[in-house]
Design an enzyme around this catalytic site. Structure first.
Site, short mmCIF file in Angstrom:
data_model
loop_
_atom_site.label_atom_id
_atom_site.label_comp_id
_atom_site.label_asym_id
_atom_site.label_seq_id
_atom_site.Cartn_x
_atom_site.Cartn_y
_atom_site.Cartn_z
N HIS A 40 0.83 -1.21 0.00
CA HIS A 40 0.00 0.00 0.00
C HIS A 40 0.86 1.25 0.00
O HIS A 40 0.57 2.23 -0.70
CB HIS A 40 -0.95 0.00 1.20
CG HIS A 40 -2.20 -0.78 0.97
ND1 HIS A 40 -2.21 -2.15 0.89
CD2 HIS A 40 -3.47 -0.38 0.77
CE1 HIS A 40 -3.44 -2.56 0.66
NE2 HIS A 40 -4.23 -1.50 0.59
N LYS A 105 -9.41 -7.30 8.89
CA LYS A 105 -10.03 -7.48 10.21
C LYS A 105 -9.95 -6.17 10.95
O LYS A 105 -9.02 -5.38 10.75
CB LYS A 105 -9.38 -8.62 11.00
CG LYS A 105 -7.97 -8.35 11.45
CD LYS A 105 -7.43 -9.50 12.27
CE LYS A 105 -6.00 -9.20 12.72
NZ LYS A 105 -5.39 -10.30 13.45
#
Length: 186
Positions: A40, A105
């Site tokens: 990212h 999550k």
């Protein structure tokens, strides 16, 4: 919330993303991308420089995963989700590249949720601690970009009945909040 499990095929378009509702259980088959912190950051740096990304993110779902090495005969080792909040500073820029979904999550920042709503992106969660079971749904693992990052490289995985729960839908409904309400003291 429905007790039925919805089967979806990835990649999926914005219409499918909009059909998913917070709290729904899904089984995903098809292909999705995997990327986490380092990938990212690398994507974000390319975007900041105005450079072309090494993969087309349009319509993709990104699973925040850093897999362990595969045992002989397996496509991948343990494949549990990474905490999504670690990607939050990069996520709005990634969302603008046309992704349809994310899997990880944990909670997401307000900035990420606002960007999701604006761009019709869904956030699903996989069960932490079930990495060995999740890996059984992964049939193929192929590195696409940033191979030098090792397990944090961008890869495409082929999945069959990958289990997830819609945590935040395209309307901003958040199952982390709604799901807890019946158990909170008044």
């Amino acid at each position: 919330m429905s007790n039925q499990i919805k089967k979806i095929t990835a990649p999926f378009d914005k219409e499918v993303a909009k059909s998913l509702k917070a709290g729904e259980s899904v089984l995903i088959s098809g292909t999705i991308l995997v990327a986490r912190d380092a990938a990212h950051k690398a994507l974000s740096e390319l975007l900041d420089k105005g450079e072309k990304l090494p993969v087309d993110l349009n319509g993709e779902t990104i699973y925040y995963l850093g897999p362990s090495p595969a045992k002989p005969g397996n496509a991948i080792g343990s494949a549990g989700p990474t905490t999504s909040g670690r990607m939050d500073k990069y996520t709005p820029a990634i969302i603008q590249q046309g992704i349809s979904g994310m899997i990880g999550k944990g909670y997401r920042s307000k900035e990420v949720v606002d960007s999701m709503v604006k761009n019709d992106v869904v956030y699903m969660v996989a069960v932490g601690g079930a990495a060995a079971l999740i890996s059984k749904t992964i049939k193929k693992y192929e590195v696409l970009a940033f191979a030098e990052l090792g397990p944090e490289a961008i890869a495409r995985i082929t999945i069959e009945d990958f289990p997830a729960i819609v945590a935040i839908d395209t309307q901003g409904n958040n199952f982390y909040e709604v799901g807890q309400k019946p158990y909170q003291k008044i």
